[in-house]
Design a protein around this motif. Structure first.
Motif, short mmCIF file in Angstrom:
data_model
loop_
_atom_site.label_atom_id
_atom_site.label_comp_id
_atom_site.label_asym_id
_atom_site.label_seq_id
_atom_site.Cartn_x
_atom_site.Cartn_y
_atom_site.Cartn_z
N CYS A 52 0.83 -1.22 0.00
CA CYS A 52 0.00 0.00 0.00
C CYS A 52 0.86 1.26 0.00
O CYS A 52 0.51 2.26 -0.64
N LEU A 53 1.98 1.21 0.70
CA LEU A 53 2.85 2.38 0.82
C LEU A 53 3.32 2.87 -0.55
O LEU A 53 3.41 4.08 -0.80
N HIS A 54 3.58 1.95 -1.46
CA HIS A 54 4.17 2.33 -2.75
C HIS A 54 3.14 2.41 -3.88
O HIS A 54 3.53 2.50 -5.05
N SER A 55 1.87 2.39 -3.56
CA SER A 55 0.84 2.52 -4.60
C SER A 55 0.66 3.98 -4.99
O SER A 55 0.95 4.89 -4.21
N GLU A 56 0.18 4.19 -6.20
CA GLU A 56 -0.10 5.55 -6.65
C GLU A 56 -1.28 6.14 -5.90
O GLU A 56 -1.31 7.34 -5.59
N VAL A 57 -2.27 5.32 -5.61
CA VAL A 57 -3.47 5.75 -4.90
C VAL A 57 -3.73 4.77 -3.76
O VAL A 57 -3.70 3.56 -3.96
N PHE A 58 -3.98 5.31 -2.57
CA PHE A 58 -4.36 4.48 -1.43
C PHE A 58 -5.78 4.86 -1.01
O PHE A 58 -6.11 6.04 -0.94
N VAL A 59 -6.61 3.86 -0.77
CA VAL A 59 -8.01 4.09 -0.38
C VAL A 59 -8.23 3.58 1.03
O VAL A 59 -8.00 2.39 1.30
N THR A 60 -8.64 4.45 1.92
CA THR A 60 -8.99 4.04 3.28
C THR A 60 -10.51 3.97 3.39
O THR A 60 -11.21 4.84 2.85
#
Length: 591
Positions: A486-494
């Motif tokens: 998740c840290l290195h994704s372009e977009v993170f969704v919480t």
């Protein structure tokens, strides 16, 4: 861990019932209404006896009477501004206490004839059925994907990691001796443990104490028996902090002998949450000097958010530089990131990660109703009793799932996340990584998300069974794998809050120029939209794109005094790009 490369760090309407009566006239001005009321009083008085013989007197309920009194007072004295808060509170009391959204947890509505309010029911499958044909046709022949345009560089502020370490340029061997040994027990899951570790580093420096590598409490929920060195790189942690805090792996023999080789014999100080540095100096330091060793268990959230800058510096160094995952975790996590990048070649290696909190215990704890029915109710009752032993059956406790949903507190389902992302412009060529535990009824609830995003991956599909075998049964180690991808994704969704997304948002701000690159949806708004089966695709898309834009604007927030730097590292751990050059050379660098 310096971010030089991606892997260098280990309006809808409310339904009303129709009547045969014609619509009433628009209300007139209170001033004229009040005059007419006084003129009519005499007529009403003289005819009251006759009227009462033929028409029974209407009895007001307490709530109606209170509301009538407040409204009449407002109009009589024209104190609208003065009484507006009272009107609001009384209205909310009426809503929460007298409106019946549902009668029980199993989804069967109570005896009231009132229809459920918009946003109180789970109707997302009907919304999906309505919108699916439009989603299939939308964007045909259009290569645009929100992955390429989600974050507008013009709206960002550019920050860079920078902390002034000029007060700690010499090794600890050249400073005065330790005041004693500081022992803590980190409780909770992976990221709650991180809070304890980083705060312990700061407190140890404050007390000039020697920190013993933190012990981990065996949590009844997480059930992970891992030790510090099995999750984090112990040697690197000690090395990175060598100029700031003394750290030892275990108590020396002479100290152990003093306490009969039993750490439990060391006094355990009960510290209130969010204690100030002054409290530690006045209450803990004297005990440390007297006994030579003190223990605080549990230690989670035992240091105030706002402390002086040199204490914050230690938190920054510990969290963003010194704490990196152990070698086995880093090795597999880096492979998983590489595989996600390879699977995302269509979008230039960019992918979306989603922290999905739709595990059985989370669904049960929320008391929300989804597809409903006796089977779901039975499963949730069992899960609640197993996890919380009668907490939800206490006398006087009223559970209103509809109110919970309208308040945006229900965990988003995989389908709801998929609809939201498609509405925001992420098409079916988008690679999506789902970070989660065991999804509730996974076969049923994950199917539509896979239909929306065929390039969907989890740690179970991204890594082989052989690769995951050493991590099975260790929830914190598995969470560390999810965290890295998740840290290195372009977009993170919480989707539901908690320490995992809060730490990730802060870490991503630290890596990506101060911007979290995170979608934090408005779940109250989503509840309304997903309760509208006939919603138009264009309207839904417009609402979702507004939500994405809002998340973008909130991405580079600066920490407020009451907020945590683990979520908001600016300005304590970072400074503006044009100011960072002189301080950058002082950062701790260790291979």
């Amino acid at each position: 861990m310096h971010g030089q490369s991606r892997l260098s760090l280990g309006s809808s309407s409310v339904v009303t019932t129709s009547t045969s009566s014609p619509p009433s006239s628009p209300p007139s001005s209170p001033r004229f209404r009040h005059v007419r009321t006084r003129k009519a009083m005499s007529t009403v008085t003289t005819s009251s006896t006759t009227t009462s013989m033929h028409k029974p007197k209407k009895l007001f309920s307490f709530t109606e009477g209170l509301l009538y009194f407040l409204v009449s007072t407002v109009f009589r004295r024209r104190g609208v501004l003065l009484f507006a808060p009272l009107l609001y509170i009384s209205g909310m009391l009426m809503y929460m206490g007298t409106l019946t959204l549902e009668g029980s947890v199993n989804g069967v509505h109570g005896p009231s004839s009132q229809l459920p309010l918009l946003g109180s029911l789970y109707r997302t499958p009907q919304v999906f059925e309505n919108l699916w044909p439009f989603m299939q046709n939308d964007g045909v022949g259009n290569s645009s994907n929100a992955l390429m345009t989600a974050w507008n560089p013009k709206l960002r502020q550019s920050w860079k990691p920078c902390v002034n370490w000029s007060n700690s340029v010499t090794g600890f061997s050249e400073v005065r001796g330790s005041n004693g040994f500081f022992i803590i027990e980190a409780n909770g899951g992976l990221n709650q443990q991180r809070i304890s570790i980083c705060d312990a580093v700061a407190v140890a420096r404050l007390l000039n104490a020697t920190l013993v590598i933190p012990m981990f409490h065996l949590n009844s929920v997480w059930r992970d028996s891992s030790k510090f060195g099995e999750i984090f790189d112990e040697e690197f942690f000690i090395y990175a902090l060598r100029n700031n805090v003394r750290i030892v792996k275990e108590l020396p023999e002479d100290i152990l002998e003093r306490f009969d080789h039993n750490i439990s014999n060391i006094v355990n100080l009960r510290i209130k949450a969010w204690s100030s540095p002054t409290y530690y100096l006045q209450k803990v330091l004297p005990k440390l000097l007297q006994l030579g060793a003190v223990r605080i268990a549990p230690f989670s959230n035992r240091l105030a958010h706002s402390v002086r800058s040199n204490i914050q510096d230690l938190r920054c160094l510990a969290n963003y530089e010194a704490l990196r995952f152990s070698q086995p975790i880093r090795t597999l996590a880096e492979k998983m990131v590489d595989r996600m990048i390879s699977n995302s070649s269509i979008s230039g290696g960019k992918y979306v990660s989603v922290h999905l909190r739709f595990e059985e215990d989370m669904v049960a704890f929320s008391c929300c109703i989804y597809d409903g029915g006796e089977e779901e109710k039975h499963e949730m009752d069992i899960a609640r009793e197993k996890g919380w032993r009668g907490k939800f059956r206490k006398n006087g406790r009223v559970i209103k799932p509809g109110v919970i949903r309208m308040d945006g507190k229900c965990p988003l389902t995989p389908l709801e996340v998929g609809l939201m992302l498609r509405g925001m412009g992420f098409d079916n060529t988008t690679s999506v990584y789902v970070a989660a535990g065991k999804i509730y009824r996974a076969e049923r609830y994950m199917a539509p998300l896979r239909q929306l995003f065929p390039l969907l991956a989890t740690k179970e599909t991204l890594a082989s069974q052989e690769e995951l075998a050493p991590f099975k049964g260790y929830s914190s180690r598995l969470a560390a794998l999810d965290y890295t991808v998740c840290l290195h994704s372009e977009v993170f969704v919480t989707t539901q809050g908690g320490n995992f997304p809060h730490f990730l948002m802060g870490h991503r701000r630290y890596l990506y120029g101060g911007h979290a690159k995170t979608i934090n949806p408005d779940k109250r708004k989503l509840a309304l939209l997903f309760d509208s089966p006939d919603i138009r695709w264009e309207h839904f898309k417009r609402q979702m794109q507004d939500m994405l834009h809002h998340s973008h604007l909130k991405g580079n927030e600066v920490r407020k005094p009451s907020s945590s730097l683990y979520t908001f590292p600016m300005p304590d751990c970072m400074c503006k790009q044009d100011e960072a050059g002189s301080a950058d050379g002082n950062r701790t660098v260790a291979g």
